[in-house]
Write a protein that holds these residues in place. Structure first.
Motif, PDB file in Angstrom:
ATOM      1  N   LYS A 201     131.118  14.725  64.281  1.00  0.00           N
ATOM      2  CA  LYS A 201     131.936  15.354  63.245  1.00  0.00           C
ATOM      3  C   LYS A 201     131.971  16.854  63.517  1.00  0.00           C
ATOM      4  O   LYS A 201     131.531  17.679  62.716  1.00  0.00           O
ATOM      5  N   VAL A 202     132.541  17.185  64.690  1.00  0.00           N
ATOM      6  CA  VAL A 202     132.433  18.556  65.194  1.00  0.00           C
ATOM      7  C   VAL A 202     133.312  19.519  64.398  1.00  0.00           C
ATOM      8  O   VAL A 202     132.928  20.666  64.169  1.00  0.00           O
ATOM      9  N   GLU A 203     134.503  19.054  63.970  1.00  0.00           N
ATOM     10  CA  GLU A 203     135.365  19.933  63.180  1.00  0.00           C
ATOM     11  C   GLU A 203     134.681  20.314  61.855  1.00  0.00           C
ATOM     12  O   GLU A 203     134.744  21.471  61.427  1.00  0.00           O
ATOM     13  N   MET A 204     134.042  19.337  61.228  1.00  0.00           N
ATOM     14  CA  MET A 204     133.302  19.624  60.008  1.00  0.00           C
ATOM     15  C   MET A 204     132.136  20.574  60.301  1.00  0.00           C
ATOM     16  O   MET A 204     131.847  21.488  59.519  1.00  0.00           O
ATOM     17  N   ALA A 205     131.507  20.373  61.448  1.00  0.00           N
ATOM     18  CA  ALA A 205     130.405  21.255  61.848  1.00  0.00           C
ATOM     19  C   ALA A 205     130.895  22.689  62.006  1.00  0.00           C
ATOM     20  O   ALA A 205     130.203  23.637  61.618  1.00  0.00           O
ATOM     21  N   TYR A 224     125.112  27.536  68.470  1.00  0.00           N
ATOM     22  CA  TYR A 224     126.256  27.513  69.396  1.00  0.00           C
ATOM     23  C   TYR A 224     126.146  26.324  70.344  1.00  0.00           C
ATOM     24  O   TYR A 224     127.148  25.670  70.667  1.00  0.00           O
ATOM     25  N   HIS A 225     124.938  26.069  70.783  1.00  0.00           N
ATOM     26  CA  HIS A 225     124.661  24.951  71.698  1.00  0.00           C
ATOM     27  C   HIS A 225     125.183  23.643  71.104  1.00  0.00           C
ATOM     28  O   HIS A 225     125.866  22.865  71.787  1.00  0.00           O
ATOM     29  N   SER A 226     124.868  23.394  69.824  1.00  0.00           N
ATOM     30  CA  SER A 226     125.294  22.157  69.170  1.00  0.00           C
ATOM     31  C   SER A 226     126.807  22.031  69.144  1.00  0.00           C
ATOM     32  O   SER A 226     127.363  20.953  69.443  1.00  0.00           O
ATOM     33  N   LEU A 227     127.488  23.115  68.789  1.00  0.00           N
ATOM     34  CA  LEU A 227     128.949  23.079  68.706  1.00  0.00           C
ATOM     35  C   LEU A 227     129.595  22.882  70.073  1.00  0.00           C
ATOM     36  O   LEU A 227     130.519  22.067  70.230  1.00  0.00           O
ATOM     37  N   ILE A 228     129.122  23.627  71.069  1.00  0.00           N
ATOM     38  CA  ILE A 228     129.703  23.508  72.416  1.00  0.00           C
ATOM     39  C   ILE A 228     129.474  22.103  72.961  1.00  0.00           C
ATOM     40  O   ILE A 228     130.396  21.477  73.515  1.00  0.00           O
ATOM     41  N   ASP A 229     128.273  21.590  72.793  1.00  0.00           N
ATOM     42  CA  ASP A 229     127.955  20.239  73.264  1.00  0.00           C
ATOM     43  C   ASP A 229     128.824  19.208  72.545  1.00  0.00           C
ATOM     44  O   ASP A 229     129.346  18.272  73.164  1.00  0.00           O
ATOM     45  N   SER A 234     133.403  15.454  72.873  1.00  0.00           N
ATOM     46  CA  SER A 234     134.621  14.902  72.262  1.00  0.00           C
ATOM     47  C   SER A 234     135.864  15.319  73.047  1.00  0.00           C
ATOM     48  O   SER A 234     136.992  15.144  72.583  1.00  0.00           O
ATOM     49  N   ASN A 235     135.611  15.900  74.227  1.00  0.00           N
ATOM     50  CA  ASN A 235     136.681  16.279  75.157  1.00  0.00           C
ATOM     51  C   ASN A 235     137.655  17.315  74.578  1.00  0.00           C
ATOM     52  O   ASN A 235     138.840  17.329  74.903  1.00  0.00           O
ATOM     53  N   GLN A 236     137.124  18.188  73.730  1.00  0.00           N
ATOM     54  CA  GLN A 236     137.932  19.293  73.192  1.00  0.00           C
ATOM     55  C   GLN A 236     137.466  20.578  73.879  1.00  0.00           C
ATOM     56  O   GLN A 236     136.788  21.421  73.302  1.00  0.00           O
ATOM     57  N   LEU A 237     137.870  20.702  75.136  1.00  0.00           N
ATOM     58  CA  LEU A 237     137.322  21.749  75.996  1.00  0.00           C
ATOM     59  C   LEU A 237     137.768  23.148  75.582  1.00  0.00           C
ATOM     60  O   LEU A 237     137.006  24.117  75.724  1.00  0.00           O
ATOM     61  N   LYS A 239     138.271  24.238  72.573  1.00  0.00           N
ATOM     62  CA  LYS A 239     137.442  24.657  71.437  1.00  0.00           C
ATOM     63  C   LYS A 239     136.019  24.983  71.894  1.00  0.00           C
ATOM     64  O   LYS A 239     135.394  25.921  71.383  1.00  0.00           O
ATOM     65  N   ALA A 240     135.523  24.217  72.860  1.00  0.00           N
ATOM     66  CA  ALA A 240     134.197  24.510  73.417  1.00  0.00           C
ATOM     67  C   ALA A 240     134.204  25.894  74.064  1.00  0.00           C
ATOM     68  O   ALA A 240     133.255  26.674  73.893  1.00  0.00           O
ATOM     69  N   TYR A 241     135.285  26.188  74.789  1.00  0.00           N
ATOM     70  CA  TYR A 241     135.399  27.493  75.457  1.00  0.00           C
ATOM     71  C   TYR A 241     135.467  28.637  74.430  1.00  0.00           C
ATOM     72  O   TYR A 241     134.843  29.690  74.606  1.00  0.00           O
ATOM     73  N   ASN A 242     136.202  28.407  73.336  1.00  0.00           N
ATOM     74  CA  ASN A 242     136.308  29.442  72.294  1.00  0.00           C
ATOM     75  C   ASN A 242     134.937  29.752  71.669  1.00  0.00           C
ATOM     76  O   ASN A 242     134.604  30.920  71.432  1.00  0.00           O
ATOM     77  N   ILE A 243     134.170  28.713  71.408  1.00  0.00           N
ATOM     78  CA  ILE A 243     132.830  28.919  70.839  1.00  0.00           C
ATOM     79  C   ILE A 243     131.941  29.647  71.845  1.00  0.00           C
ATOM     80  O   ILE A 243     131.163  30.535  71.475  1.00  0.00           O
ATOM     81  N   PHE A 244     132.088  29.288  73.114  1.00  0.00           N
ATOM     82  CA  PHE A 244     131.299  29.946  74.155  1.00  0.00           C
ATOM     83  C   PHE A 244     131.643  31.442  74.211  1.00  0.00           C
ATOM     84  O   PHE A 244     130.755  32.295  74.347  1.00  0.00           O
ATOM     85  N   GLN A 245     132.915  31.753  74.096  1.00  0.00           N
ATOM     86  CA  GLN A 245     133.331  33.160  74.096  1.00  0.00           C
ATOM     87  C   GLN A 245     132.738  33.911  72.902  1.00  0.00           C
ATOM     88  O   GLN A 245     132.308  35.064  73.032  1.00  0.00           O
ATOM     89  N   GLU A 246     132.728  33.267  71.744  1.00  0.00           N
ATOM     90  CA  GLU A 246     132.137  33.894  70.553  1.00  0.00           C
ATOM     91  C   GLU A 246     130.661  34.191  70.768  1.00  0.00           C
ATOM     92  O   GLU A 246     130.154  35.229  70.337  1.00  0.00           O
ATOM     93  N   LEU A 247     129.981  33.269  71.433  1.00  0.00           N
ATOM     94  CA  LEU A 247     128.556  33.459  71.734  1.00  0.00           C
ATOM     95  C   LEU A 247     128.353  34.698  72.601  1.00  0.00           C
ATOM     96  O   LEU A 247     127.469  35.516  72.343  1.00  0.00           O
ATOM     97  N   VAL A 248     129.184  34.824  73.627  1.00  0.00           N
ATOM     98  CA  VAL A 248     129.064  35.966  74.545  1.00  0.00           C
ATOM     99  C   VAL A 248     129.347  37.270  73.813  1.00  0.00           C
ATOM    100  O   VAL A 248     128.611  38.262  73.954  1.00  0.00           O
TER     101      VAL A 248
END
Length: 266
Positions: A201-205, A224-229, A234-237, A239-248
């Motif tokens: 339930k990543v969108e809710m997360a 951040y780890h939980s969200l990116i993973d 869920s193959n939403q790459l 969104k994973a990249y956007n979260i990774f950018q926020e982390l940086v």
């Protein structure tokens, strides 16, 4: 049995407390025996027993603590709330959860009322032993009696429920926490985000993540780890990249595990 304020009994109790504070449990027991053998008018009271029982629990000698508990009752010394609280806490730390529950139930039969601490230590023990469903039952009972849980206890219960896959109950406890005006901290949010991501339930997360940021709380790398993973799985790459950018941008150090998870997605 006479209790002289500032007299012999108080003096003995001070000495017993000092011995227990320094881990001199044998000497403390010997001093109590001396009281019983040589002073018919100055015998150990509930404070004497509580002090030594507490010393035994701190020394992880629960068998000795329980034997002393039996002895005090045989000597017609009624255990009080502190006696039960100390023993329940010690049993939980010693992973003897069934025994702790037994004492918890015995309290009422002994005419001794429970308090917030009694419930808190038992719920902690249950959660740490993987008995989240039982912990939730006692948590509900605690609240029904008007005792207030703190952020640490709410977070522990939520985490325990999510660990056993009970997302519905974990989320319910979180919502009740908000209603009770007990403010979640960064760890509470991180625990909930991790649980939501594990159940895909990543969108809710991410909504919970944004609420966390709106409150001015700073996520840790694990959040951040939980969200990116979750987004990668869920193959939403994107969104994973956007979260990774926020982390940086947030200046958080990217550990090797997180970097490998992110790279493996592409």
């Amino acid at each position: 049995r006479e209790v002289f304020k500032g007299g012999p009994l108080e003096t003995y109790n001070i000495l017993i407390h000092g011995l227990c504070s320094y881990g001199q449990m044998n000497q403390a027991i010997n001093l109590m025996k001396e009281m019983m053998m040589h002073h018919t008018d100055v015998l150990p009271d509930v404070i004497s027993y509580n002090t030594v029982i507490y010393g035994f629990t701190r020394a992880q000698k629960m068998d000795d603590a329980l034997l002393l508990f039996q002895e005090m009752q045989q000597n017609k010394i009624l255990p009080d709330r502190r006696t039960f609280n100390v023993l329940i806490d010690g049993l939980c730390r010693d992973s003897k959860i069934d025994d702790a529950i037994g004492l918890f139930e015995q309290m009422v039969r002994s005419g001794c009322s429970r308090d917030t601490y009694t419930y808190t230590v038992l719920i902690h023990g249950l959660c740490n032993s993987g008995k989240a469903d039982v912990a939730e039952r006692y948590f509900d009972e605690m609240q029904s009696k008007g005792f207030q849980a703190d952020t640490v206890l709410y977070t522990l219960l939520i985490q325990s429920l999510l660990k056993v896959g009970n997302m519905e109950s974990g989320s319910k406890v979180f919502m009740n926490m908000i209603k009770a005006n007990c403010q979640p901290d960064a760890l509470t949010y991180s625990v909930l985000i991790h649980g939501l991501c594990k159940t895909m339930k990543v969108e809710m997360a991410e909504k919970v993540f944004r609420a966390m940021l709106d409150r001015g709380l700073e996520p840790q790398c694990a959040t951040y780890h939980s969200l990116i993973d979750g987004y990668c799985k869920s193959n939403q790459l994107a969104k994973a990249y956007n979260i990774f950018q926020e982390l940086v941008v947030a200046g958080i150090h990217v550990n090797t595990e997180l970097y490998n998870i992110f790279v493996s997605c592409f």
